[in-house]
Design an enzyme around this catalytic site. Structure first.
Site, PDB file in Angstrom:
ATOM      1  N   HIS A  53      13.039  -8.362  -1.281  1.00  0.00           N
ATOM      2  CA  HIS A  53      13.661  -8.615  -2.583  1.00  0.00           C
ATOM      3  C   HIS A  53      14.893  -9.469  -2.321  1.00  0.00           C
ATOM      4  O   HIS A  53      15.534  -9.313  -1.274  1.00  0.00           O
ATOM      5  CB  HIS A  53      14.153  -7.327  -3.238  1.00  0.00           C
ATOM      6  CG  HIS A  53      13.097  -6.317  -3.509  1.00  0.00           C
ATOM      7  ND1 HIS A  53      12.695  -5.393  -2.588  1.00  0.00           N
ATOM      8  CD2 HIS A  53      12.381  -6.072  -4.621  1.00  0.00           C
ATOM      9  CE1 HIS A  53      11.760  -4.624  -3.115  1.00  0.00           C
ATOM     10  NE2 HIS A  53      11.538  -5.020  -4.348  1.00  0.00           N
ATOM     11  N   ASP A  56      17.586  -7.383  -0.938  1.00  0.00           N
ATOM     12  CA  ASP A  56      17.402  -6.788   0.392  1.00  0.00           C
ATOM     13  C   ASP A  56      18.059  -7.697   1.423  1.00  0.00           C
ATOM     14  O   ASP A  56      18.533  -7.247   2.467  1.00  0.00           O
ATOM     15  CB  ASP A  56      15.920  -6.687   0.790  1.00  0.00           C
ATOM     16  CG  ASP A  56      15.098  -5.805  -0.121  1.00  0.00           C
ATOM     17  OD1 ASP A  56      15.680  -4.971  -0.822  1.00  0.00           O
ATOM     18  OD2 ASP A  56      13.858  -5.970  -0.123  1.00  0.00           O
ATOM     19  N   MET A  87       5.707 -13.335   1.415  1.00  0.00           N
ATOM     20  CA  MET A  87       5.913 -12.917   0.019  1.00  0.00           C
ATOM     21  C   MET A  87       7.389 -12.603  -0.209  1.00  0.00           C
ATOM     22  O   MET A  87       8.086 -12.153   0.703  1.00  0.00           O
ATOM     23  CB  MET A  87       5.045 -11.680  -0.250  1.00  0.00           C
ATOM     24  CG  MET A  87       5.194 -11.041  -1.614  1.00  0.00           C
ATOM     25  SD  MET A  87       6.505  -9.807  -1.725  1.00  0.00           S
ATOM     26  CE  MET A  87       5.576  -8.297  -1.538  1.00  0.00           C
ATOM     27  N   GLU A 180       2.505  -6.394 -10.107  1.00  0.00           N
ATOM     28  CA  GLU A 180       2.228  -5.099  -9.462  1.00  0.00           C
ATOM     29  C   GLU A 180       2.282  -3.969 -10.477  1.00  0.00           C
ATOM     30  O   GLU A 180       3.353  -3.598 -10.959  1.00  0.00           O
ATOM     31  CB  GLU A 180       3.246  -4.845  -8.338  1.00  0.00           C
ATOM     32  CG  GLU A 180       2.999  -3.520  -7.644  1.00  0.00           C
ATOM     33  CD  GLU A 180       3.915  -3.315  -6.439  1.00  0.00           C
ATOM     34  OE1 GLU A 180       4.484  -4.299  -5.939  1.00  0.00           O
ATOM     35  OE2 GLU A 180       4.061  -2.151  -6.017  1.00  0.00           O
ATOM     36  N   LYS A 182       2.132  -0.153 -12.123  1.00  0.00           N
ATOM     37  CA  LYS A 182       2.525   1.226 -11.785  1.00  0.00           C
ATOM     38  C   LYS A 182       2.644   1.979 -13.108  1.00  0.00           C
ATOM     39  O   LYS A 182       3.194   1.440 -14.066  1.00  0.00           O
ATOM     40  CB  LYS A 182       3.858   1.223 -11.027  1.00  0.00           C
ATOM     41  CG  LYS A 182       4.268   2.607 -10.501  1.00  0.00           C
ATOM     42  CD  LYS A 182       5.531   2.508  -9.641  1.00  0.00           C
ATOM     43  CE  LYS A 182       5.939   3.888  -9.144  1.00  0.00           C
ATOM     44  NZ  LYS A 182       7.172   3.848  -8.336  1.00  0.00           N
ATOM     45  N   GLU A 216      -1.250  -1.479  -5.662  1.00  0.00           N
ATOM     46  CA  GLU A 216      -0.729  -0.569  -4.624  1.00  0.00           C
ATOM     47  C   GLU A 216      -1.508   0.744  -4.667  1.00  0.00           C
ATOM     48  O   GLU A 216      -1.662   1.346  -5.728  1.00  0.00           O
ATOM     49  CB  GLU A 216       0.759  -0.311  -4.844  1.00  0.00           C
ATOM     50  CG  GLU A 216       1.278   0.775  -3.904  1.00  0.00           C
ATOM     51  CD  GLU A 216       2.794   0.911  -3.886  1.00  0.00           C
ATOM     52  OE1 GLU A 216       3.480  -0.132  -3.917  1.00  0.00           O
ATOM     53  OE2 GLU A 216       3.281   2.050  -3.829  1.00  0.00           O
ATOM     54  N   HIS A 219       0.181   3.690  -6.432  1.00  0.00           N
ATOM     55  CA  HIS A 219       0.390   3.576  -7.876  1.00  0.00           C
ATOM     56  C   HIS A 219      -0.874   3.925  -8.652  1.00  0.00           C
ATOM     57  O   HIS A 219      -0.797   4.577  -9.705  1.00  0.00           O
ATOM     58  CB  HIS A 219       0.875   2.176  -8.226  1.00  0.00           C
ATOM     59  CG  HIS A 219       2.212   1.852  -7.622  1.00  0.00           C
ATOM     60  ND1 HIS A 219       2.823   0.638  -7.771  1.00  0.00           N
ATOM     61  CD2 HIS A 219       3.049   2.607  -6.860  1.00  0.00           C
ATOM     62  CE1 HIS A 219       3.985   0.652  -7.126  1.00  0.00           C
ATOM     63  NE2 HIS A 219       4.139   1.834  -6.565  1.00  0.00           N
ATOM     64  N   ASP A 244      -0.660  -3.902  -1.695  1.00  0.00           N
ATOM     65  CA  ASP A 244       0.329  -2.973  -1.133  1.00  0.00           C
ATOM     66  C   ASP A 244      -0.412  -1.740  -0.627  1.00  0.00           C
ATOM     67  O   ASP A 244      -0.923  -0.929  -1.412  1.00  0.00           O
ATOM     68  CB  ASP A 244       1.362  -2.575  -2.195  1.00  0.00           C
ATOM     69  CG  ASP A 244       2.483  -3.604  -2.319  1.00  0.00           C
ATOM     70  OD1 ASP A 244       2.420  -4.646  -1.622  1.00  0.00           O
ATOM     71  OD2 ASP A 244       3.411  -3.368  -3.108  1.00  0.00           O
ATOM     72  N   ASP A 254       5.795   8.788  -6.570  1.00  0.00           N
ATOM     73  CA  ASP A 254       5.520   7.626  -5.715  1.00  0.00           C
ATOM     74  C   ASP A 254       5.985   7.915  -4.289  1.00  0.00           C
ATOM     75  O   ASP A 254       7.142   7.721  -3.954  1.00  0.00           O
ATOM     76  CB  ASP A 254       6.271   6.423  -6.299  1.00  0.00           C
ATOM     77  CG  ASP A 254       5.937   5.137  -5.589  1.00  0.00           C
ATOM     78  OD1 ASP A 254       4.918   5.073  -4.891  1.00  0.00           O
ATOM     79  OD2 ASP A 254       6.713   4.176  -5.741  1.00  0.00           O
ATOM     80  N   ASP A 256       4.635   6.782  -1.211  1.00  0.00           N
ATOM     81  CA  ASP A 256       4.627   5.665  -0.254  1.00  0.00           C
ATOM     82  C   ASP A 256       4.435   6.123   1.191  1.00  0.00           C
ATOM     83  O   ASP A 256       5.154   5.695   2.102  1.00  0.00           O
ATOM     84  CB  ASP A 256       5.933   4.837  -0.357  1.00  0.00           C
ATOM     85  CG  ASP A 256       6.091   4.144  -1.702  1.00  0.00           C
ATOM     86  OD1 ASP A 256       5.065   3.893  -2.364  1.00  0.00           O
ATOM     87  OD2 ASP A 256       7.228   3.833  -2.080  1.00  0.00           O
ATOM     88  N   ASP A 286       3.405  -1.274   1.984  1.00  0.00           N
ATOM     89  CA  ASP A 286       4.552  -0.917   1.150  1.00  0.00           C
ATOM     90  C   ASP A 286       4.713   0.594   1.235  1.00  0.00           C
ATOM     91  O   ASP A 286       4.346   1.336   0.336  1.00  0.00           O
ATOM     92  CB  ASP A 286       4.342  -1.366  -0.291  1.00  0.00           C
ATOM     93  CG  ASP A 286       5.601  -1.149  -1.111  1.00  0.00           C
ATOM     94  OD1 ASP A 286       6.640  -0.804  -0.517  1.00  0.00           O
ATOM     95  OD2 ASP A 286       5.546  -1.308  -2.340  1.00  0.00           O
TER      96      ASP A 286
HETATM   97  C1  GLT Z   1       9.631  -0.564  -4.894  1.00  0.00           C
HETATM   98  C2  GLT Z   1       8.299  -0.249  -5.481  1.00  0.00           C
HETATM   99  C3  GLT Z   1       7.245  -0.980  -4.784  1.00  0.00           C
HETATM  100  C4  GLT Z   1       7.289  -2.450  -5.051  1.00  0.00           C
HETATM  101  C5  GLT Z   1       8.470  -3.090  -4.468  1.00  0.00           C
HETATM  102  C6  GLT Z   1       8.498  -4.519  -4.934  1.00  0.00           C
HETATM  103  S1  GLT Z   1       9.929  -2.245  -4.663  1.00  0.00           S
HETATM  104  O1  GLT Z   1       9.757   0.042  -3.635  1.00  0.00           O
HETATM  105  O2  GLT Z   1       8.071   1.161  -5.437  1.00  0.00           O
HETATM  106  O3  GLT Z   1       5.973  -0.492  -5.083  1.00  0.00           O
HETATM  107  O4  GLT Z   1       6.181  -3.051  -4.429  1.00  0.00           O
HETATM  108  O5  GLT Z   1       9.393  -4.737  -5.958  1.00  0.00           O
HETATM  109 MN    MN Z   2       4.964   2.879  -4.325  1.00  0.00          MN
HETATM  110 MN    MN Z   3       4.535  -1.760  -4.023  1.00  0.00          MN
END
Ligand code: GLT
Ligand code: MN
Ligand code: MN
Length: 386
Positions: A53, A56, A87, A180, A182, A216, A219, A244, A254, A256, A286
Site C-alpha cells: 500500500h 506501507d 502489484m 478485491e 470482502k 481472497e 474473504h 490473494d 478475517d 489470514d 495475503d
Molecule cells: C488488508 C485486507 C486485505 C487486502 C489488503 C489490500 S489490506 O489487509 O484485509 O485482504 O488485500 O488492501
Molecule cells: Mn483477509
Molecule cells: Mn487480500
C-alpha cells in the site's frame, strides 16, 4: 524439491510478513521492520515479489524529500535482491478520514481526497514496476443502511473507478485494476461482498476490459462460499487478474492464516484449478503469521505458504496422472456423441432432433457415479498414503 522459484511468482505484501501482531484486543507483539528489511526477509525465504500500500512504504505525512529518500532506498533493496513489485494498492481504510468510506463516503471532499490519494499511489506503484493495481474497499460500506443509499454508493464507486481508469489511459501506464471483494469487517456490510458482485459491477464500468478481480480465500470463506467456484467464475470471465492466497475456516473473522493450513482439501482443489487452467499471474500470499510468532517463525510461516502451494501442485499432478482416477473420470464423463449436436447451440434442426428424442428417465437415474471412491482417492493422495 519444494523450493520456490521466480517462475512460481510467489509474492507477499509488505503488510503480510511485516504484520506486527496488533489486533482489536492487543498491542503489537513484534517490532516493526522497515520496508528494506522486509524485502531482504522475502529474498531470504525465496519469494519473487513484494506488494505494498502507498503508506506501507511512504508514511501518510512524509514530506516530498522523505518520500524520495524512501523510494530510493527501497529501489536499492529491490536491485540488491532481485525482488520485483508486481502489484500495488492504496490504503483507503486506516486513516480516520476514511471512517465512512473513501470512494463511497457521504462527504464529497473525502471522496475527492481518496481519488487524489489513489492517483499519487498509482504513480508510486508504476514507478516501482507494478502492472496490477488492487482496490480493496475495506471502508466502503455501512453499519446502518439508514446512512447510505446502496445505489448512490455504487454510483460513486463506479465514477471513481472510471476516473482512475481514464487517468491510467491518459498517462499511458501499463496497469490493470483488480477489485478485491470482502463481505464485512471492518465495516458491518461492505459493498461488492463477493467475487460475483465484483464481476457484475465491472460490467457497468466505462473501461471494463481494464478491470478484473483479486479474490481472497479468506474473504469468500467468511461468507461460507466455495472459493474455487468463485475463482472459476472469474477465470471464465477473463477477470482473474490477481489472487490473494491464505486460509481460514468458514464463518470466522478475517484470520489470514498460512495458505492451506486450515482447509487443505479446498486448497488442493484451488491449486489444481490454477495449475490446470495455466494461471500465469502472481500467487500472492495475503496472510500473516500467528501473533505469537517471532520473526524466525514469520519466516517459517512465509516458507510454509510457498511450500504448501508447491506440495499441492505436486499432488494435483499426481491426481491427474493416477490411472484409477483417469479410469473413473473417463467413466464419469463417458459420452457416445449422441447429443453432440446440442454443443453447436440453438438451431431449428437441433430443436427438432431434441423434440423427437425419447428419454428413459428411470434408466438415466440409474447411472453409476462412483464419487465416493474418487473422493477417497483424493483424500488418500493428500494424506500421502497413495
Ligand atoms: C488488508 C485486507 C486485505 C487486502 C489488503 C489490500 S489490506 O489487509 O484485509 O485482504 O488485500 O488492501
Ligand atoms: Mn483477509
Ligand atoms: Mn487480500
Amino acid at each position: 524439491m519444494y523450493e520456490p522459484k521466480p517462475e512460481h511468482k510467489f509474492s507477499f505484501g509488505l503488510w503480510t510478513v511485516g504484520n506486527v501482531g496488533r489486533d482489536p484486543f492487543g498491542e503489537p507483539t513484534r517490532a516493526a521492520l522497515t520496508p528494506v528489511q522486509i524485502v531482504h526477509l522475502l529474498a531470504e525465504v525465496g519469494a519473487w515479489g513484494v506488494n505494498f500500500h502507498d503508506n506501507d512504504l511512504v508514511p501518510i505525512d512524509a514530506t516530498p524529500a522523505q518520500r524520495d529518500q524512501i523510494v530510493r532506498d527501497f529501489k536499492a533493496a529491490l536491485a540488491a535482491t532481485g525482488i520485483v513489485v508486481p502489484m500495488a494498492t492504496t490504503n483507503l481504510f486506516s486513516d480516520p478520514v476514511f471512517k465512512d468510506g473513501a470512494f463511497t463516503s457521504n462527504d464529497p471532499a473525502v471522496r475527492a481526497y481518496a481519488l487524489q490519494k489513489t492517483l499519487n499511489a498509482i504513480d508510486l506503484g508504476v514507478e516501482l514496476g507494478a502492472t496490477t493495481y488492487v482496490f480493496w474497499g475495506g471502508r466502503e460500506g455501512t453499519e446502518s443502511d439508514s446512512t447510505k443509499n446502496p445505489l448512490e454508493a455504487l454510483k460513486r464507486y463506479r465514477e471513481a473507478i472510471n476516473f482512475l481508469c481514464a487517468y491510467v489511459k491518459d498517462q499511458g501506464y501499463n496497469l490493470r485494476f483488480a477489485l478485491e471483494p470482502k463481505p464485512n469487517e471492518p465495516r458491518g456490510h461492505i459493498f461488492l461482498p463477493t467475487v460475483g458482485d465484483a464481476l457484475a459491477f465491472i460490467a457497468t464500468l466505462d473501461y471494463p476490459e481494464m478491470v478484473g478481480v483479486n479474490p481472497e480465500v479468506a474473504h469468500e470463506h467468511m461468507a461460507g462460499l466455495n472459493f474455487t467456484h468463485g475463482v472459476a467464475m472469474a477465470h471464465a470471465a477473463g477477470k482473474l487478474f490477481h489472487i490473494d492466497l491464505n486460509d481460514q475456516l468458514f464463518g470466522r473473522y478475517d484470520q489470514d492464516f498460512r495458505f492451506g493450513s486450515m482447509m487443505p482439501k479446498q486448497a488442493f482443489h484451488l491449486v489444481k484449478f490454477l495449475e490446470d487452467v495455466g494461471y500465469t499471474g502472481s500467487r500472492h500470499f495475503d496472510a500473516h503469521a500467528f501473533r505469537s510468532s517471532n520473526y524466525e517463525d514469520v519466516k517459517a510461516f512465509a516458507r510454509g505458504c510457498m511450500r504448501t502451494y508447491l506440495i499441492l501442485k505436486e499432488k494435483a499432478a499426481q491426481f491427474n496422472a493416477d490411472p484409477e482416477v483417469q479410469q473413473l473420470l473417463a467413466a464419469i464423463h463417458a459420452d457416445d456423441g449422441t447429443f453432440s449436436y446440442l454443443g453447436g447451440g440453438y438451431s431449428r434442426e437441433a430443436l427438432a432432433a431434441l423434440r423427437a428424442t425419447g428419454f428413459d428417465r428411470a434408466a438415466l437415474a440409474q447411472r453409476d457415479l462412483p464419487y465416493e471412491r474418487l473422493d477417497q482417492i483424493t483424500l488418500e493422495i493428500l494424506l500421502g498414503v497413495r
